[in-house]
Enzyme design. Structure first.
Site, PDB file in Angstrom:
ATOM      1  N   SER A 174       6.778  -5.752 -23.390  1.00  0.00           N
ATOM      2  CA  SER A 174       8.034  -5.326 -23.992  1.00  0.00           C
ATOM      3  C   SER A 174       7.815  -4.448 -25.229  1.00  0.00           C
ATOM      4  CB  SER A 174       8.873  -6.563 -24.324  1.00  0.00           C
ATOM      5  OG  SER A 174      10.169  -6.219 -24.726  1.00  0.00           O
ATOM      6  N   ASP A 185      12.939   0.154 -25.618  1.00  0.00           N
ATOM      7  CA  ASP A 185      11.655  -0.413 -26.010  1.00  0.00           C
ATOM      8  C   ASP A 185      10.666  -0.181 -24.874  1.00  0.00           C
ATOM      9  OD1 ASP A 185      12.956  -2.159 -24.315  1.00  0.00           O
ATOM     10  OD2 ASP A 185      12.076  -3.955 -25.186  1.00  0.00           O
ATOM     11  N   ASP A 210       9.484  -1.758 -22.295  1.00  0.00           N
ATOM     12  CA  ASP A 210       9.804  -2.030 -20.891  1.00  0.00           C
ATOM     13  C   ASP A 210      11.258  -1.722 -20.561  1.00  0.00           C
ATOM     14  OD1 ASP A 210      10.962  -4.189 -22.226  1.00  0.00           O
ATOM     15  OD2 ASP A 210      10.478  -5.625 -20.648  1.00  0.00           O
TER      16      ASP A 210
END
Length: 451
Positions: free
Chosen positions: A108, A245, A247
């Site tokens: 992430s 972000d 992901d």
């Protein structure tokens, strides 16, 4: 310590998160999610157990996805390798392809040396705690070891990106013609698809942070570093900026002046729009206890109830699933629109935010004015016994601060779930008042709960 955290398995790649662990975790996942009545019924119908695997572009994702796919295929699972795609795309594709489960390799918003493994059950939904515990227990048990024609095959999911893009476009209530957007893709998983889908939706697009090299993901770009996006919006005279972000399950925005519009404000805009269309289930928005007081005030003014959950998008999802609600999310930009997604989707959120701008003919600043953001101060008090937050003197201090703030603010005191610290959050009508009360409460916590 349990292997699974609040969002899958995460750690330093080749530190605790090794290829061996990824392979064993995949084999255990095949044991737990590849068995049972549904899997047996599929086998009886002559269908093979199938999993979708995707990753973000960080360099360690290459060997970790290879290990995951090897573990699955060696357990008799056919793998559809979707390549580099956002986490919400992986979740969508599990449902779209009617796969038995899916695996996303990503950390992430974390820096490049970290990585993680997220697992989605049938339908693209996150795993409940009990299933995660079963998978962790299965890592120490016997593995599935089929031979011959029963081993799994690994195939490239060649149209995965196109399917996801068409899904996003099909969700839009209004096209984006006339809007100029700057997209910050965080050198992450959104770099390949986000610019295309915004262009196809009709927007004029300028792109930054879309040159992933495996090591620059989230490095000074994306939703955790908004200064560059704000500067680019001003420099290009754009109407709006959207930041993902690594992901792409988050979306934050900046308006034409470069002012940040956070997840609470985005939820407020979308909630009001959905209510007007009759799409906001029971006129309810699901948000965490950390959402700004201004969100609660704005929703009340628009006849919308706010259902509060613990911090974490998984708790938002649980409440949404239990109540059948259509919108929820977090201040950090995880926004879940359950009509179209089973998890936070930064691309979906950004598209619907811009669609509302185009539909109403208003600037983002005008739309965001539906909510007044109360100054919020958060102090992390470290080195304290988080289990004793119910201490009488601490709670007395919280009560006094709450009484002094009255209706113009609020106090939230909560222990960290993973560290020896207590979080003190205060909202007030002014930044000075919020800071004064937060610092005073933090001092009481230090004195009373010191280790």
């Amino acid at each position: 310590m349990p292997l699974f955290g609040t969002d899958g398995v995460r750690g330093l790649a080749n530190g605790p998160l090794t290829a061996d662990l990824a392979l064993t975790l995949a084999q255990a996942t095949a044991v737990v999610l590849g068995q049972g009545r549904t899997a047996d019924a599929r086998r009886a119908a002559g269908k093979r157990i199938t999993a979708v695997v995707a990753r973000d572009p960080r360099v360690s994702g290459e060997f970790l996805s290879a290990a995951v796919e090897a573990g699955l295929a060696s357990s008799g699972v056919d793998v559809l390798d979707a390549g580099v795609l956002p986490t919400p795309a992986a979740a969508f594709l599990v449902a779209d392809r009617d796969a038995d489960f899916g695996v996303m390799i990503s950390a992430s918003h974390n820096p490049a040396p970290d990585n993680g493994i997220k697992i989605f059950a049938r339908g693209g939904v996150k795993l409940p705690d009990v299933v995660e515990r079963r998978i962790e227990a299965a890592m120490a048990g016997p593995k599935l070891q089929p031979t011959g024609a029963d081993v799994g095959r690994i195939r490239r999911y060649s149209d995965a990106e196109d399917r996801y893009l068409l899904h996003l476009l099909g969700s839009l209530p209004h096209r984006l013609e006339g809007l100029h957007v700057v997209l910050d893709c965080a050198h992450g998983a959104a770099a390949g698809v986000s610019p295309d889908v915004f262009r196809d939706a009709g927007a004029r697009v300028t792109v930054i942070g879309a040159d992933p090299d495996g090591m620059n993901i989230n490095d000074g770009v994306g939703s955790t570093h908004l200064d560059g996006l704000a500067a680019a919006v001003r420099a290009h005279g754009a109407d709006v900026g959207i930041a993902h972000d690594g992901d792409a399950d988050r979306c934050l925005a900046v308006d034409a002046s470069g002012t940040v519009v956070d997840g609470d404000q985005i939820m407020a805009i979308i909630a009001v729009a959905m209510k007007a269309r009759g799409h906001l289930t029971r006129d309810t928005l699901v948000a965490t206890v950390m959402s700004n007081l201004g969100l609660h005030r704005a929703m009340a003014a628009n006849g919308i109830r706010v259902l509060q959950t613990a911090v974490g998008d998984r708790y938002v999802l649980e409440a949404m699933n239990e109540g059948g609600y259509s919108l929820g999310g977090e201040q950090s930009g995880h926004v879940i629109m359950s009509q179209f997604a089973t998890t936070g989707d930064g691309l979906l959120t950004g598209l619907h935010l811009l669609a509302e701008m185009a539909h109403q003919g208003k600037t983002l600043a005008e739309l965001a004015s539906v909510m007044t953001v109360y100054p919020q101060v958060l102090v992390n008090v470290k080195g304290v016994d988080r289990s004793r937050v119910d201490d009488e003197h601490v709670q007395d201090a919280v009560t006094r601060a709450s009484e002094q703030l009255g209706d113009s603010g609020r106090v939230l005191l909560r222990p960290s779930g993973t560290e020896p610290l207590v979080r003190v959050m205060v909202e007030a009508a002014s930044q000075d008042d919020a800071r004064r009360h937060a610092d005073a409460l933090a001092e009481v916590v230090r004195e009373r709960l010191a280790l």
